[in-house]
Design a protein around this motif. Structure first.
Motif, short mmCIF file in Angstrom:
data_model
loop_
_atom_site.label_atom_id
_atom_site.label_comp_id
_atom_site.label_asym_id
_atom_site.label_seq_id
_atom_site.Cartn_x
_atom_site.Cartn_y
_atom_site.Cartn_z
N SER A 1 0.81 -1.22 0.00
CA SER A 1 0.00 0.00 0.00
C SER A 1 0.85 1.27 0.00
N LEU A 2 2.14 1.13 0.26
CA LEU A 2 3.03 2.29 0.34
C LEU A 2 3.81 2.54 -0.96
N TYR A 3 3.45 1.84 -2.01
CA TYR A 3 4.29 1.84 -3.21
C TYR A 3 4.47 3.22 -3.84
N LYS A 4 3.49 4.10 -3.69
CA LYS A 4 3.61 5.41 -4.34
C LYS A 4 4.79 6.23 -3.80
N ASN A 5 5.27 5.88 -2.62
CA ASN A 5 6.44 6.55 -2.08
C ASN A 5 7.70 6.23 -2.89
N THR A 6 7.64 5.16 -3.67
CA THR A 6 8.81 4.78 -4.47
C THR A 6 8.64 5.12 -5.95
N THR A 7 7.39 5.41 -6.36
CA THR A 7 7.15 5.64 -7.79
C THR A 7 6.78 7.08 -8.14
N ASP A 8 6.60 7.89 -7.14
CA ASP A 8 6.28 9.30 -7.37
C ASP A 8 7.56 10.04 -7.75
N PRO A 9 7.64 10.56 -8.97
CA PRO A 9 8.87 11.23 -9.41
C PRO A 9 9.28 12.40 -8.52
N GLU A 10 8.34 12.99 -7.81
CA GLU A 10 8.68 14.09 -6.92
C GLU A 10 9.35 13.60 -5.64
N LYS A 11 9.18 12.32 -5.33
CA LYS A 11 9.77 11.75 -4.11
C LYS A 11 10.90 10.78 -4.41
N SER A 12 10.90 10.23 -5.63
CA SER A 12 11.80 9.12 -5.93
C SER A 12 12.65 9.40 -7.15
N VAL A 13 13.95 9.11 -7.02
CA VAL A 13 14.86 9.24 -8.17
C VAL A 13 14.92 7.94 -8.96
N ILE A 14 14.22 6.92 -8.49
CA ILE A 14 14.23 5.61 -9.18
C ILE A 14 12.80 5.22 -9.57
N ALA A 15 11.95 6.20 -9.79
CA ALA A 15 10.53 5.95 -10.03
C ALA A 15 10.27 4.94 -11.14
N ASP A 16 11.13 4.92 -12.16
CA ASP A 16 10.92 4.01 -13.29
C ASP A 16 11.77 2.75 -13.20
N LYS A 17 12.37 2.53 -12.04
CA LYS A 17 13.28 1.39 -11.89
C LYS A 17 12.84 0.41 -10.80
N VAL A 18 11.64 0.62 -10.26
CA VAL A 18 11.18 -0.20 -9.13
C VAL A 18 10.43 -1.43 -9.61
N GLY A 19 10.83 -2.58 -9.08
CA GLY A 19 10.13 -3.82 -9.36
C GLY A 19 9.41 -4.32 -8.12
N TYR A 20 8.42 -5.20 -8.30
CA TYR A 20 7.64 -5.74 -7.20
C TYR A 20 7.59 -7.25 -7.33
N ALA A 21 7.70 -7.94 -6.21
CA ALA A 21 7.69 -9.41 -6.25
C ALA A 21 7.00 -9.97 -5.02
N LEU A 22 6.53 -11.19 -5.15
CA LEU A 22 5.95 -11.91 -4.04
C LEU A 22 6.99 -12.03 -2.93
N PHE A 23 6.54 -11.96 -1.68
CA PHE A 23 7.48 -12.09 -0.56
C PHE A 23 8.23 -13.41 -0.68
#
Length: 444
Positions: free
Chosen positions: A288-310
């Motif tokens: 639920s917190l993913y937007k903290n990593t994909t928001d270009p205003e907050k993240s310098v890696i917004a287009d480099k984030v991957g997501y995976a099953l635990f």
């Protein structure tokens, strides 16, 4: 203050309530009871003239529901007054009002795993088991099993899920690709990848997660379940089983050896913040917190984030899959039918679809199968959420009334590991302390 209620409350909260009631603030005096519901008639607006007070947290779901209220009011003839508070203020306000026997608010947001058991044991929430059966079109079976598990206390439905979340693995796609590392599917693979990408001289750290004593407990839980452990079993503390010790060791070692400086003081804002600054390869936390990593205003890696099953442990991948926020009904409300009408509407398929489109992960399986229902989330994450929902665990902390005290007890084990202490000894001590909490609540 009722002594039976007071015994379940932390001293700090009880003191605040006592002061508030003595001072006559915080609705210490019960509100006059409105006329009882007269029952539905053939009229198109069966609740014409009714007024409901709904209390929400300052949360994206609360903001998403407010613009939809005119639709509900037009359908029912009711008026809805919404009051919003920050999380800690919300809990304090509700506790003060319920302790005084107030009939308001009628409906409220709450955190099932943080205060659900306390509220239910004190008789402050209305069990909803019979309500969900009244209207077949509500389709209660559409709610995921784990989401309902989070809002169930002693076999009774204490609230309806509105926001769900799972622990997932966030990772740097570019770093893994450059190093020719596959996305880790097990905790052993995660540890190996973390070691390979850890390069502190270049300000690149292998792993980060919550390191503060209490906040870390929810995130270490998925490590615990995936190794085959849990916090308790059959009213017995299980913090020092081999499975638990293995999980606590893995989590604390990753933070001790491969996390950025200052991790002991990190909760999710700090941990996700440093990941978003491009200084960490992996982080485990709530989807639920993913937007903290994909928001270009907050993240310098917004287009480099991957997501995976635990990543899986010896018991497979078993992330927490919980209801972080629910809606409940005040047991003292004089408007129970009207209150249920609001809860039914707010948690129905149509409204869940509308709020989920705005990025609020909901509990209805059917909505996740709709293109509109997943439009508010990265495509790669949608499949991770669906997979996580299949085998997740419905709690992310010890399920006790004294949640804060229990979280401190569990967190102490990981802190010992992070600071080079004896995890086994810490787990033995913590197990005894958690058992005392359990026994006290059982009246032993």
């Amino acid at each position: 203050m009722n002594q039976q209620m007071k015994k379940w409350l932390p001293a700090s909260v009880a003191a605040v309530m006592a002061m508030s009631i003595i001072a006559g603030c915080g609705n210490g005096t019960p509100a006059p009871a409105p006329a009882a519901d007269s029952g539905k008639t053939a009229a198109a607006k069966p609740f014409e003239g009714k007024k409901l007070t709904v209390v929400t947290a300052n949360h994206p779901w609360g903001e998403a529901i407010k613009p939809l209220l005119p639709e509900f009011e037009a359908q029912t003839g009711m008026k809805v007054e919404v009051q919003s508070f920050f999380e800690d203020q919300l809990t304090q306000k509700l506790t003060v009002q319920f302790t005084s026997g107030s009939a308001t608010p009628d409906v409220f947001m709450y955190r099932p795993l943080q205060e659900g058991k306390l509220f239910y044991k004190n008789g402050w929430v209305q069990a909803l088991d019979e309500y969900v059966k009244k209207d077949a079109s509500y389709d209660f079976e559409d709610f995921t099993k784990s989401s309902i598990g989070s809002t169930t206390v002693d076999g009774k439905l204490a609230g309806i899920p509105i926001i769900t979340e799972q622990e997932i693995l966030y990772y740097r796609k570019d770093l893994l690709q450059k190093a020719n590392i596959a996305v880790p599917k097990t905790l052993d693979e995660l540890t190996a990848a973390v070691k390979k990408l850890h390069d502190p001289k270049s300000e690149m750290y292998g792993f980060v997660a919550r390191g503060q004593r209490s906040p870390l407990v929810t995130q270490v839980s998925s490590f615990l379940y995936s190794e085959g452990g849990d916090f308790t079993k059959d009213d017995k503390a299980t913090l020092n089983t081999p499975e638990a010790i293995k999980a606590f060791t893995t989590y604390s070692t990753l933070l001790k050896d491969y996390a950025p400086p200052g991790v002991l003081n990190m909760s999710w804002p700090q941990a996700l913040g440093i990941f978003a600054q491009g200084k960490v390869a992996f982080i485990t936390d709530a989807n639920s917190l993913y937007k903290n990593t994909t928001d270009p205003e907050k993240s310098v890696i917004a287009d480099k984030v991957g997501y995976a099953l635990f990543p899986g442990g010896q018991a497979g991948s078993k992330p927490y899959n919980i209801t972080s926020w629910g809606l409940a009904m005040n047991s003292k409300t004089a408007n129970k039918d009207a209150s249920w009408e609001f809860v039914k509407w707010a948690t129905g398929k149509d409204v869940v679809l509308k709020t989920q489109k705005l990025g609020n992960p909901g509990p209805r399986a059917s909505v996740w199968d709709k293109p509109d229902g997943v439009s508010g989330f990265p495509a790669e994450m949608v499949q991770v959420i669906k997979d996580s929902s299949k085998g997740g665990v419905d709690h992310d902390r010890p399920v006790v009334i004294g949640v804060g005290e229990a979280r401190d007890v569990v967190g102490s084990i990981v802190l010992q590991g992070m600071t080079g202490g004896d995890i086994k000894a810490a787990a033995d001590k913590a197990n005894q302390e958690l058992q005392v909490i359990i026994d006290k609540e059982k009246g032993k």
